[in-house]
Design an enzyme around this catalytic site. Structure first.
Site, PDB file in Angstrom:
ATOM      1  CB  SER B 514     -68.009  12.409-101.929  1.00 24.74           C
ATOM      2  OG  SER B 514     -66.728  12.817-102.343  1.00 24.74           O
ATOM      3  CG  HIS B 515     -70.619   7.780 -99.586  1.00 23.23           C
ATOM      4  ND1 HIS B 515     -70.326   6.456 -99.716  1.00 23.23           N
ATOM      5  CD2 HIS B 515     -70.872   8.228-100.840  1.00 23.23           C
ATOM      6  CE1 HIS B 515     -70.407   6.098-100.983  1.00 23.23           C
ATOM      7  NE2 HIS B 515     -70.730   7.159-101.694  1.00 23.23           N
TER       8      HIS B 515
END
Lengths: 240, 588
Positions: B514-515
């Site tokens: 989740s970057h």
């Protein structure tokens, strides 16, 4: 096939749904005869109650029992999926917020999209499984002459493989999609903390050697490194 | 008619790491700060409590601490010509929620980016030639350098009690640390975490191959620690519930434990939770925002909060949304390559090799941070001359809890269910781990964020539309890195390895982190960036935008350390320059 549904209700009423008794009753004993005697632990044996259903119909409960026992058969490693409480797990999940579409973006328009775009149906998990079970039973009747839960273990495996590969034809969505959802639920129920109703007596944790809680290893991480641990697994329920 | 509040010095939108750092620095400088947080209160003492926080199904699988997609999500497509559809549930990644934001449920991996990443375009042109960068890539310099950020990285590590081992102290290479890192002014505040079995195996194999393994920097404190703010951090228990979870031991750094205890006592600070910022009041003529409008989620009432200055500290997608809705900065157009808002959205190009070994791994004893890593194939730490791609990543064993719903594997060819699956699962659960590659995501002309024409969020605004696919460059990088990881895995005498490079399209079941970065990027030129080097909007003088949104492209290291360093860097410019003379800090 209303004529099949009525006797099934009778079976269920007497036998309970989620326990070992239900599995035996629903399969007419055939599955039991062909699978090796499960090494059911004492605690799991005691838990074969008439679990009340919150969401599932009798036909759905029978399907889940047969499906989970096909995916996770009883053997020396663990009791079967339903004996581990997976039908109870599924019933609670589908009765609750997740089953009814919480945390699901449900605004239209709805389009099938590309596989990369993920789940695009308007159905909640509760609705999806209801439709999927109907389609799976229709496929089983067309191909094998009976609803899925009434098939022999061999035919159940064949039907499950047809859904896994997507060869089984479903009217509204791909059978593979249903299989993947069913499979994910089976793994969730089997490996989740027992507080959710599955993984009774931490059967899966014993099977793989997962110790569960409390997992405070600051003092033992080096001592345990590279060594096989024999820790009695502990659940959330053991700490309240 | 919106209720109008009394004007304040600063409004901060979103109280994660950036918002909390900014709030602390600006209140210390004497400003009155109101933080508006979409989510609810979240305190470790109430919300991260044993035994209930250790529920893999509720917290991890059902995304218990995450944003509800019914409130807000994205639409996604792979290419500009496709029709984007909503991400109806979090499958590929998930976004944080509530006070502390993603800073409360992260893993704790705390990198500094390699110096060359901040001057990537200049660096690659200098090293490989003026035309070396592939045409599909839109790489840029940041406008800020590693040396600029070094003191701020140092501050963040001390705030978090980061555990690690320096590899470059003031230019002196130190045995046992990362020889590729930029010069550090100081050692890490805590010693490295205890090495796991997989970490020992990686270290031995990597050394045999002539590589340089070292302990991964971890904001999971190896010892009890009190940070410079006076906040207490506990000792990591190696319980394996970091990412997606809150830490009941208070050992994993978060805004909630590292800053909020002091921030919430400061009379100059006010937090309003369940306050969902809907829009900015922008006056293009004066180049200023007058404040924000938010919805009080308790009552549904609209509230206007005037402010002298606004700092956007929301997630990159929300920062883009607010900029676009306010009309600040020209929207990016992939057809022409012009415009800045939404430009250079990047992700993370991750892959893994499954490693099946004889050793007992005990994957449940671990932290969110792998205790050992190699950075030899990171960024431009190796010669790309003949390779045909740029970028790279780090390689480390992911042994972070062995939570069994999700962390299991069976050797290739094993059925997925039935008796044979059970037998293989029982046999291999304790004898397998993924050797993970965490790779660069380099900006591509067609990868960007804009507003979806069809789908809306819970308060009626357009959803942000993500157009993204893995560039050819990044796929080649992934193949190269995954092969390197496979070599390491084989050097561990693995029974089987399962290399899985990132070669297919980005998709809902095809991501691993989740970057998210870019969309409101910083840079040196208002034509090609939305923010100047101090993260001030080129178009709006009293608006600053924090977070991953400001990255021109994403490095192969996890972003949190750099997000925090940028917040400290920007706060320094605000308190030392902007407050004295409000206006443009850089003239473009």
């Amino acid at each position: 096939m209303a004529d099949q549904a009525i006797p099934r209700r009778g079976f269920l009423k007497g036998a309970g749904v989620a326990g070992a008794g239900a599995a035996a009753a629903l399969t007419g004993g055939a599955a039991q005869a062909q699978t090796p005697a499960p090494a059911v632990t004492a605690a799991a044996k005691q838990v074969a109650p008439n679990e009340p259903l919150l969401a599932l119909t009798a036909a759905e409960a029978a399907f889940f029992t047969a499906a989970f026992d096909t995916l996770i058969p009883a053997d020396k490693l663990s009791p079967s999926g339903s004996e581990c409480g997976l039908v109870t797990f599924m019933d609670r999940q589908l009765a609750g917020a997740w089953g009814n579409g919480a945390r699901l973006y449900r605004a239209g328009p709805f389009m099938p999209g590309k596989p990369e775009q993920g789940y695009q149906l308007p159905l909640t998990p509760r609705e999806f499984f209801a439709a999927g079970i109907k389609a799976a039973n229709a496929y089983a009747r067309k191909t094998f002459g009976k609803d899925f839960d009434r098939l022999s273990p061999t035919d159940r495996e064949a039907a499950m493989k047809a859904m896994e590969s997507g060869q089984a034809q479903f009217p509204d969505f791909a059978s593979k999609m249903f299989f993947e959802a069913l499979y994910a639920s089976a793994m969730e129920g089997f490996f989740a903390d027992p507080i959710h109703g599955g993984n009774r007596d931490k059967a899966s944790w014993r099977m793989i050697g997962y110790p569960g809680l409390p997992a405070t290893y600051a003092r033992t991480a080096e001592q345990y490194r590279g060594k096989k641990l024999n820790i009695e697994p502990q659940s959330i329920a053991d700490f309240i | 008619m919106a209720k109008v509040m009394k004007s304040v010095d600063v409004v901060i939108v979103g109280l994660g790491w950036s918002g909390s750092i900014m709030a602390r620095e600006l209140t210390k400088a004497g400003l009155n700060v109101v933080a508006l947080e979409r989510g609810a209160e979240r305190t470790p003492a109430e919300d991260f409590v044993f035994p209930y926080i250790r529920d893999e199904l509720k917290v991890r699988v059902r995304n218990g601490l995450m944003l509800d997609t019914a409130t807000e999500t994205l639409t996604m497509r792979n290419a500009p010509g496709d029709t984007a559809l909503p991400m109806r549930r979090w499958d590929v990644f998930s976004l944080g929620d509530n006070v502390g934001g993603a800073g409360s449920h992260w893993n704790g991996i705390t990198w500094r980016f390699t110096p060359s990443e901040f001057v990537l375009r200049s660096h690659l042109r200098e090293r490989y030639g003026r035309d070396a960068i592939p045409a599909e890539l839109q790489l840029q310099d940041w406008g800020v350098t590693y040396d600029d950020l070094e003191p701020h990285y140092d501050r963040f590590e001390k705030l978090c009690g980061t555990s690690g081992k320096a590899g470059n102290l003031k230019g002196r290479i130190v045995e046992g640390g990362n020889p590729f890192e930029g010069p550090r002014s100081d050692e890490y505040p805590n010693k490295p975490l205890i090495m796991s079995q997989a970490g020992l195996m990686l270290t031995k194999a990597a050394r045999e191959l002539g590589l340089h393994p070292f302990p991964t920097p971890a904001s999971n404190s190896s010892a009890p620690y009190t940070n410079p703010e006076g906040c207490a951090i506990g000792q990591c228990q190696y319980c394996g519930h970091c990412e997606y979870f809150g830490c009941e031991a208070n050992a994993k750094a978060s805004p909630n434990i590292c800053l909020h205890p002091v921030l919430f006592r400061d009379p100059k600070f006010e937090l309003r939770t369940l306050s969902y910022v809907k829009s900015l009041n922008y006056d293009a003529q004066s180049r200023r925002v007058r404040g924000v409008v938010y919805i009080d989620r308790r009552t549904g009432e609209e509230v206007e909060q005037p402010a002298e200055m606004v700092v956007l500290c929301a997630y990159p997608f929300n920062n883009v949304l607010l900029m676009r809705l306010a009309g600040i900065g020209k929207p990016y157009d992939p057809a022409t390559g012009e415009g800045v808002i939404g430009k250079n959205y990047c992700y993370q190009t991750n892959s893994a090799v499954g490693v099946f070994v004889d050793e007992e791994i005990n994957p449940f004893i671990g932290t969110g941070v792998s205790p050992a890593v190699v950075d030899d194939f990171q960024g431009d730490n190796f010669d790309h001359g003949p390779l045909g791609f740029f970028g790279g990543g780090y390689i480390s064993p992911t042994v972070s809890g062995g939570r069994p719903i999700q962390v299991r594997a069976t050797p290739p060819g094993t059925p997925r269910w039935g008796a044979a699956w059970k037998e293989a699962t029982a046999q291999w659960y304790n004898h397998w781990f993924p050797l993970s590659i965490h790779g660069t995501s380099y900006a591509h002309r067609n990868n960007y964020l804009d507003l979806d024409p069809t789908y809306r969020d819970a308060i009626g605004r357009p959803l942000v539309r993500m157009t993204f696919n893995y560039p050819e460059n990044d796929r080649k990088m992934s193949v190269f890195l995954t092969n390197k990881a496979n070599d390491i895995a084989k050097a561990m005498n693995a029974r089987f390895t399962t290399p899985a490079p990132r070669t297919s399209n980005f998709g809902a079941a095809n991501g691993q982190a989740s970057h998210h970065t870019g969309g409101v990027i910083m840079g040196t030129d208002p034509k090609t960036s939305a923010l100047n080097r101090y993260l001030q909007s080129w178009d709006c003088d009293n608006l600053f935008v924090m977070g991953g949104a400001a990255f021109p492209q994403n490095a192969g290291h996890n972003p949190t350390g750099t997000i925090a360093a940028l917040a400290y860097w920007s706060a320094k410019a605000i308190t030392e320059q902007y407050i004295k003379a409000p206006g443009r800090l850089v003239h473009g």
